[in-house]
Design a protein around this motif. Sequence first.
Motif, PDB file in Angstrom:
ATOM      1  N   ASP A 291       0.818  -1.224   0.000  1.00  0.00           N
ATOM      2  CA  ASP A 291       0.000   0.000   0.000  1.00  0.00           C
ATOM      3  C   ASP A 291       0.847   1.267   0.000  1.00  0.00           C
ATOM      4  N   ALA A 292       2.150   1.121   0.285  1.00  0.00           N
ATOM      5  CA  ALA A 292       2.961   2.290   0.632  1.00  0.00           C
ATOM      6  C   ALA A 292       3.097   3.284  -0.518  1.00  0.00           C
ATOM      7  N   GLN A 293       3.409   2.786  -1.736  1.00  0.00           N
ATOM      8  CA  GLN A 293       3.724   3.711  -2.811  1.00  0.00           C
ATOM      9  C   GLN A 293       2.519   4.578  -3.186  1.00  0.00           C
ATOM     10  N   ARG A 294       1.353   3.905  -3.282  1.00  0.00           N
ATOM     11  CA  ARG A 294       0.138   4.642  -3.643  1.00  0.00           C
ATOM     12  C   ARG A 294      -0.217   5.651  -2.537  1.00  0.00           C
TER      13      ARG A 294
ATOM     14  N   VAL B 198       1.907   7.143  -0.420  1.00  0.00           N
ATOM     15  CA  VAL B 198       2.839   8.284  -0.481  1.00  0.00           C
ATOM     16  C   VAL B 198       2.422   9.231  -1.607  1.00  0.00           C
ATOM     17  N   SER B 199       2.112   8.656  -2.793  1.00  0.00           N
ATOM     18  CA  SER B 199       1.729   9.499  -3.932  1.00  0.00           C
ATOM     19  C   SER B 199       0.487  10.315  -3.613  1.00  0.00           C
ATOM     20  N   THR B 200      -0.501   9.680  -3.012  1.00  0.00           N
ATOM     21  CA  THR B 200      -1.764  10.376  -2.720  1.00  0.00           C
ATOM     22  C   THR B 200      -1.549  11.474  -1.679  1.00  0.00           C
ATOM     23  N   LEU B 201      -0.738  11.188  -0.666  1.00  0.00           N
ATOM     24  CA  LEU B 201      -0.465  12.222   0.345  1.00  0.00           C
ATOM     25  C   LEU B 201       0.296  13.394  -0.280  1.00  0.00           C
ATOM     26  N   MET B 202       1.252  13.069  -1.161  1.00  0.00           N
ATOM     27  CA  MET B 202       2.024  14.141  -1.816  1.00  0.00           C
ATOM     28  C   MET B 202       1.119  14.997  -2.709  1.00  0.00           C
ATOM     29  N   GLU B 203       0.217  14.320  -3.459  1.00  0.00           N
ATOM     30  CA  GLU B 203      -0.707  15.073  -4.329  1.00  0.00           C
ATOM     31  C   GLU B 203      -1.578  16.020  -3.513  1.00  0.00           C
ATOM     32  N   ALA B 204      -1.880  15.613  -2.273  1.00  0.00           N
ATOM     33  CA  ALA B 204      -2.703  16.465  -1.397  1.00  0.00           C
ATOM     34  C   ALA B 204      -1.831  17.476  -0.635  1.00  0.00           C
ATOM     35  N   HIS B 205      -0.551  17.569  -1.012  1.00  0.00           N
ATOM     36  CA  HIS B 205       0.383  18.540  -0.427  1.00  0.00           C
ATOM     37  C   HIS B 205       0.682  18.284   1.049  1.00  0.00           C
ATOM     38  N   PHE B 206       0.772  16.997   1.410  1.00  0.00           N
ATOM     39  CA  PHE B 206       1.306  16.649   2.731  1.00  0.00           C
ATOM     40  C   PHE B 206       2.781  16.294   2.548  1.00  0.00           C
ATOM     41  N   GLY B 207       3.609  16.705   3.502  1.00  0.00           N
ATOM     42  CA  GLY B 207       5.005  16.264   3.495  1.00  0.00           C
ATOM     43  C   GLY B 207       5.075  14.855   4.077  1.00  0.00           C
ATOM     44  N   VAL B 208       5.854  13.989   3.445  1.00  0.00           N
ATOM     45  CA  VAL B 208       5.921  12.591   3.898  1.00  0.00           C
ATOM     46  C   VAL B 208       7.362  12.093   3.849  1.00  0.00           C
ATOM     47  N   THR B 209       7.744  11.313   4.849  1.00  0.00           N
ATOM     48  CA  THR B 209       9.013  10.580   4.799  1.00  0.00           C
ATOM     49  C   THR B 209       8.702   9.096   4.952  1.00  0.00           C
ATOM     50  N   LYS B 210       9.333   8.315   4.089  1.00  0.00           N
ATOM     51  CA  LYS B 210       9.045   6.872   4.028  1.00  0.00           C
ATOM     52  C   LYS B 210      10.257   6.116   4.560  1.00  0.00           C
ATOM     53  N   LEU B 211      10.021   5.229   5.504  1.00  0.00           N
ATOM     54  CA  LEU B 211      11.103   4.436   6.091  1.00  0.00           C
ATOM     55  C   LEU B 211      10.832   2.955   5.853  1.00  0.00           C
ATOM     56  N   ALA B 212      11.868   2.214   5.514  1.00  0.00           N
ATOM     57  CA  ALA B 212      11.733   0.759   5.389  1.00  0.00           C
ATOM     58  C   ALA B 212      11.891   0.160   6.777  1.00  0.00           C
TER      59      ALA B 212
ATOM     60  N   ASP C 107      -7.952  10.255   6.821  1.00  0.00           N
ATOM     61  CA  ASP C 107      -8.936   9.705   5.883  1.00  0.00           C
ATOM     62  C   ASP C 107      -8.226   9.058   4.684  1.00  0.00           C
ATOM     63  N   ILE C 108      -7.193   9.704   4.175  1.00  0.00           N
ATOM     64  CA  ILE C 108      -6.439   9.135   3.042  1.00  0.00           C
ATOM     65  C   ILE C 108      -5.800   7.807   3.459  1.00  0.00           C
ATOM     66  N   ILE C 109      -5.198   7.794   4.646  1.00  0.00           N
ATOM     67  CA  ILE C 109      -4.545   6.556   5.125  1.00  0.00           C
ATOM     68  C   ILE C 109      -5.580   5.438   5.245  1.00  0.00           C
TER      69      ILE C 109
END
Length: 111
Positions: free
Chosen positions: A12-15, A17-31, A58-60
């Motif tokens: 689920d992670a990539q989609r 991150v993309s959706t949060l970025m499109e909504a102008h949220f800052g995101v950091t992704k950690l493995a 809601d997006i999450i």
Amino acid sequence: MKLIIAIVQDEDAQRLVSTLMEAHFGVTKLATTGGFLRAGNTTLISGVEDERLPEALDIIERLCRSRQQMTAAPTSPAAGMGGMGHTHYPVKITVGGATVFVLEVSQFLKV
Ligand code: 2BA
């Protein structure tokens, strides 16, 4: 401001991150790795303004599906024969959608 820590499945992670970025949220992704399954998952951290917290959550919630998964769960060593080693047996568990922590941010600096 709040800090969202969301542990999600890799699928689920990539989609997300993309959706949060499109909504102008800052995101950091950690493995990351889950303690129980010892399998990879993804942890996202995102600092959000208080008024936008419901939108981010809601997006999450929309993008993280729960799945059923079989795993070989170890019994405790003490449950084995005389405490000698682990026994593994298959169990069905439900993983996800997302495990989310929301923390109060006392300061947000970019220096
Ligand atoms: P894991 O620790 O690898 O856990 C994966 C899934 O295994 C869990 O899904 C849950 O369905 C199951 N599970 C975990 N511990 C179990 C146990 N003792 N007995 C039976 N089944 C168990 P989720 O609850 O959705 O958690 C997904 C991931 O979120 C976890 O991966 C872990 O990386 C993280 N997580 C969950 N709760 C946490 C917490 N309180 N603090 C920090 N991280 C957490």
